[in-house]
Design a protein around this motif. Structure first.
Motif, PDB file in Angstrom:
ATOM      1  N   PHE A 135       0.860  -1.172   0.000  1.00  0.00           N
ATOM      2  CA  PHE A 135       0.000   0.000   0.000  1.00  0.00           C
ATOM      3  C   PHE A 135       0.903   1.230   0.000  1.00  0.00           C
ATOM      4  O   PHE A 135       1.697   1.422   0.926  1.00  0.00           O
ATOM      5  CB  PHE A 135      -0.894   0.017   1.242  1.00  0.00           C
ATOM      6  N   ASN A 136       0.791   2.055  -1.041  1.00  0.00           N
ATOM      7  CA  ASN A 136       1.652   3.223  -1.178  1.00  0.00           C
ATOM      8  C   ASN A 136       0.830   4.500  -1.208  1.00  0.00           C
ATOM      9  O   ASN A 136      -0.220   4.562  -1.847  1.00  0.00           O
ATOM     10  CB  ASN A 136       2.487   3.117  -2.463  1.00  0.00           C
ATOM     11  N   ASN A 137       1.343   5.511  -0.503  1.00  0.00           N
ATOM     12  CA  ASN A 137       0.690   6.820  -0.452  1.00  0.00           C
ATOM     13  C   ASN A 137      -0.748   6.688   0.037  1.00  0.00           C
ATOM     14  O   ASN A 137      -1.702   7.016  -0.677  1.00  0.00           O
ATOM     15  CB  ASN A 137       0.745   7.501  -1.826  1.00  0.00           C
ATOM     16  N   SER A 138      -0.887   6.215   1.281  1.00  0.00           N
ATOM     17  CA  SER A 138      -2.210   5.970   1.848  1.00  0.00           C
ATOM     18  C   SER A 138      -2.538   6.985   2.942  1.00  0.00           C
ATOM     19  O   SER A 138      -1.662   7.418   3.688  1.00  0.00           O
ATOM     20  CB  SER A 138      -2.273   4.561   2.452  1.00  0.00           C
ATOM     21  N   HIS A 152     -11.239  10.502  17.231  1.00  0.00           N
ATOM     22  CA  HIS A 152     -10.908  10.429  15.812  1.00  0.00           C
ATOM     23  C   HIS A 152      -9.405  10.638  15.642  1.00  0.00           C
ATOM     24  O   HIS A 152      -8.817  11.532  16.259  1.00  0.00           O
ATOM     25  CB  HIS A 152     -11.680  11.485  15.017  1.00  0.00           C
ATOM     26  N   PHE A 153      -8.782   9.791  14.813  1.00  0.00           N
ATOM     27  CA  PHE A 153      -7.352   9.882  14.535  1.00  0.00           C
ATOM     28  C   PHE A 153      -7.147   9.862  13.022  1.00  0.00           C
ATOM     29  O   PHE A 153      -7.920   9.263  12.282  1.00  0.00           O
ATOM     30  CB  PHE A 153      -6.590   8.711  15.169  1.00  0.00           C
ATOM     31  N   PHE A 154      -6.045  10.503  12.590  1.00  0.00           N
ATOM     32  CA  PHE A 154      -5.769  10.571  11.154  1.00  0.00           C
ATOM     33  C   PHE A 154      -4.291  10.286  10.886  1.00  0.00           C
ATOM     34  O   PHE A 154      -3.425  10.857  11.538  1.00  0.00           O
ATOM     35  CB  PHE A 154      -6.143  11.953  10.599  1.00  0.00           C
ATOM     36  N   VAL A 155      -4.034   9.377   9.947  1.00  0.00           N
ATOM     37  CA  VAL A 155      -2.676   9.119   9.463  1.00  0.00           C
ATOM     38  C   VAL A 155      -2.567   9.773   8.094  1.00  0.00           C
ATOM     39  O   VAL A 155      -3.307   9.433   7.167  1.00  0.00           O
ATOM     40  CB  VAL A 155      -2.385   7.610   9.364  1.00  0.00           C
ATOM     41  N   ASP A 156      -1.657  10.742   7.988  1.00  0.00           N
ATOM     42  CA  ASP A 156      -1.567  11.539   6.766  1.00  0.00           C
ATOM     43  C   ASP A 156      -0.840  10.811   5.640  1.00  0.00           C
ATOM     44  O   ASP A 156      -1.092  11.072   4.465  1.00  0.00           O
ATOM     45  CB  ASP A 156      -0.841  12.857   7.063  1.00  0.00           C
ATOM     46  N   GLN A 157       0.061   9.922   5.986  1.00  0.00           N
ATOM     47  CA  GLN A 157       0.859   9.238   4.964  1.00  0.00           C
ATOM     48  C   GLN A 157       1.270   7.871   5.482  1.00  0.00           C
ATOM     49  O   GLN A 157       1.797   7.756   6.584  1.00  0.00           O
ATOM     50  CB  GLN A 157       2.110  10.050   4.620  1.00  0.00           C
ATOM     51  N   MET A 158       1.014   6.809   4.699  1.00  0.00           N
ATOM     52  CA  MET A 158       1.415   5.464   5.098  1.00  0.00           C
ATOM     53  C   MET A 158       1.845   4.665   3.883  1.00  0.00           C
ATOM     54  O   MET A 158       1.188   4.686   2.844  1.00  0.00           O
ATOM     55  CB  MET A 158       0.280   4.724   5.804  1.00  0.00           C
ATOM     56  N   LEU A 181       4.871   5.537   8.373  1.00  0.00           N
ATOM     57  CA  LEU A 181       3.678   6.358   8.470  1.00  0.00           C
ATOM     58  C   LEU A 181       3.969   7.683   9.161  1.00  0.00           C
ATOM     59  O   LEU A 181       4.942   7.825   9.898  1.00  0.00           O
ATOM     60  CB  LEU A 181       2.527   5.618   9.161  1.00  0.00           C
ATOM     61  N   ASN A 182       3.098   8.636   8.881  1.00  0.00           N
ATOM     62  CA  ASN A 182       3.163   9.964   9.469  1.00  0.00           C
ATOM     63  C   ASN A 182       1.833  10.212  10.156  1.00  0.00           C
ATOM     64  O   ASN A 182       0.804  10.362   9.498  1.00  0.00           O
ATOM     65  CB  ASN A 182       3.424  11.007   8.377  1.00  0.00           C
ATOM     66  N   TYR A 183       1.850  10.256  11.495  1.00  0.00           N
ATOM     67  CA  TYR A 183       0.631  10.470  12.263  1.00  0.00           C
ATOM     68  C   TYR A 183       0.552  11.934  12.687  1.00  0.00           C
ATOM     69  O   TYR A 183       1.298  12.398  13.542  1.00  0.00           O
ATOM     70  CB  TYR A 183       0.590   9.558  13.491  1.00  0.00           C
ATOM     71  N   ASN A 184      -0.311  12.662  12.015  1.00  0.00           N
ATOM     72  CA  ASN A 184      -0.601  14.039  12.403  1.00  0.00           C
ATOM     73  C   ASN A 184       0.637  14.933  12.440  1.00  0.00           C
ATOM     74  O   ASN A 184       0.697  15.910  13.190  1.00  0.00           O
ATOM     75  CB  ASN A 184      -1.299  14.051  13.771  1.00  0.00           C
ATOM     76  N   ASN A 185       1.657  14.570  11.651  1.00  0.00           N
ATOM     77  CA  ASN A 185       2.917  15.322  11.594  1.00  0.00           C
ATOM     78  C   ASN A 185       3.624  15.411  12.945  1.00  0.00           C
ATOM     79  O   ASN A 185       4.474  16.278  13.153  1.00  0.00           O
ATOM     80  CB  ASN A 185       2.685  16.738  11.046  1.00  0.00           C
ATOM     81  N   THR A 186       3.295  14.524  13.858  1.00  0.00           N
ATOM     82  CA  THR A 186       3.927  14.536  15.181  1.00  0.00           C
ATOM     83  C   THR A 186       4.667  13.237  15.469  1.00  0.00           C
ATOM     84  O   THR A 186       5.741  13.255  16.063  1.00  0.00           O
ATOM     85  CB  THR A 186       2.878  14.776  16.284  1.00  0.00           C
ATOM     86  N   VAL A 187       4.098  12.110  15.085  1.00  0.00           N
ATOM     87  CA  VAL A 187       4.766  10.815  15.245  1.00  0.00           C
ATOM     88  C   VAL A 187       5.009  10.234  13.857  1.00  0.00           C
ATOM     89  O   VAL A 187       4.060  10.019  13.098  1.00  0.00           O
ATOM     90  CB  VAL A 187       3.926   9.836  16.091  1.00  0.00           C
TER      91      VAL A 187
END
Length: 300
Positions: A135-138, A152-158, A181-187
């Motif tokens: 899975f690319n660019n998810s 609610h949580f959002f993963v911006d890039q996986m 993955l990039n979680y909310n630009n923080t993790v």
């Protein structure tokens, strides 16, 4: 040779391609109970299929999964025996929506349940297997719809690569070759690999290695016994976590556990933590913080 060339030319016909894919998606819809639609179809030679704008929705028509491009490399295709095996299946530019409701079920649980139910008395059903997924660019949205604690949580890039996938009866197993993955630009997880198996209330994660910008977890082995028909975090849940020397940055962890936000140091840890949520035990725990703090202990 002429027959082979004729078959290839026949497969290049857009109507033929659409007919074949519609039959496959029809079988998948019947098997899983999900609504599956496909936009444009492109069959290249005899071993690759590209599907554009694939949409999977639940019974209430809410989107579960959408991908701009699904590309499949076919290893085996036996039309007479209704069997197809993919050596590789990749998804590019994906949108995934995960919901966890108040009765402790995910919005995709019905799909997994259907895959575990084998009905061999229906010969028209296709047997579909796949060895490797990517899975690319998810982008992923997760909603916990518990009425008392909705989140609610959002993963911006996986980006995710999975191999050795198997699903039979109540057991699912796979190997995560790499997860970013990039979680909310923080993790931001730069690299993660592990072997995972799920069976009848038991979850096992073996040889997990994970790296972020400031943390590193090495050789983690995790066992979780939830129990049949129980929620994941129930009081009778049993767990066992063992890991080699790892570094955890508290500031990164605080993005998931807000109560830790006042802390900013890195902790080196190894050992074993096990038991139940109301009876947690520790063995051979080693903690290090900075150059002067070093603690070794057990707790029961």
């Amino acid at each position: 040779m002429a027959m082979l060339a004729g078959s290839y030319l026949l497969l290049q016909n857009s109507k033929i391609q659409t007919f074949i894919i519609s039959k496959i998606t029809e079988q998948l819809s019947l098997k899983t109970g999900a609504k599956i639609s496909v936009g444009k179809v492109d069959i290249a030679f005899f071993n690759q299929v590209d599907l554009n704008d694939v949409l999977i929705t639940g019974a209430d028509s809410d989107t579960i999964f959408f991908t701009r491009l699904a590309s499949a490399k076919i290893d085996t295709l036996n039309i007479r025996q209704h069997k197809i095996s993919f050596s590789e299946l990749s998804f590019i530019e994906n949108r995934i929506s995960i919901e966890y409701d108040s009765i402790n079920r995910f919005n995709f649980t019905f799909i997994l349940d259907s895959l575990r139910t084998e009905n061999k008395n229906t010969p028209t059903n296709w047997q579909i297997n796949c060895n490797e997924f990517s899975f690319n660019n998810s982008k992923i949205s997760f909603s916990n719809l518990d009425f008392e604690n909705e989140k609610h949580f959002f993963v911006d890039q996986m980006d995710l690569n999975i191999s050795e996938f198997s699903n039979f009866a109540d057991s699912t197993a796979f190997k995560i070759n790499n997860l970013k993955l990039n979680y909310n630009n923080t993790v931001k997880i730069d690299q993660m690999a592990a072997e995972v198996s799920v069976s009848n209330g038991n979850i096992s994660v073996k040889e997990m290695n994970l790296k972020t910008e400031k943390s590193e977890i090495n050789d983690l082995n995790f066992m979780l016994n939830v129990g049949e028909n129980e929620t994941v975090l129930n009081k009778n849940m049993e767990f066992d976590v063992q890991f080699s020397k790892s570094t955890i940055n508290i500031a990164e962890l605080a993005e998931l556990l807000p109560s830790l936000r006042e802390m900013n140091q890195a902790i080196e840890i190894s050992g074993r933590i096990y038991g139940k949520l109301n009876d947690i035990k520790g063995k051979d725990i080693i903690l290090r913080s900075g150059s002067n703090t070093n603690t070794t202990f057990d707790f029961i």
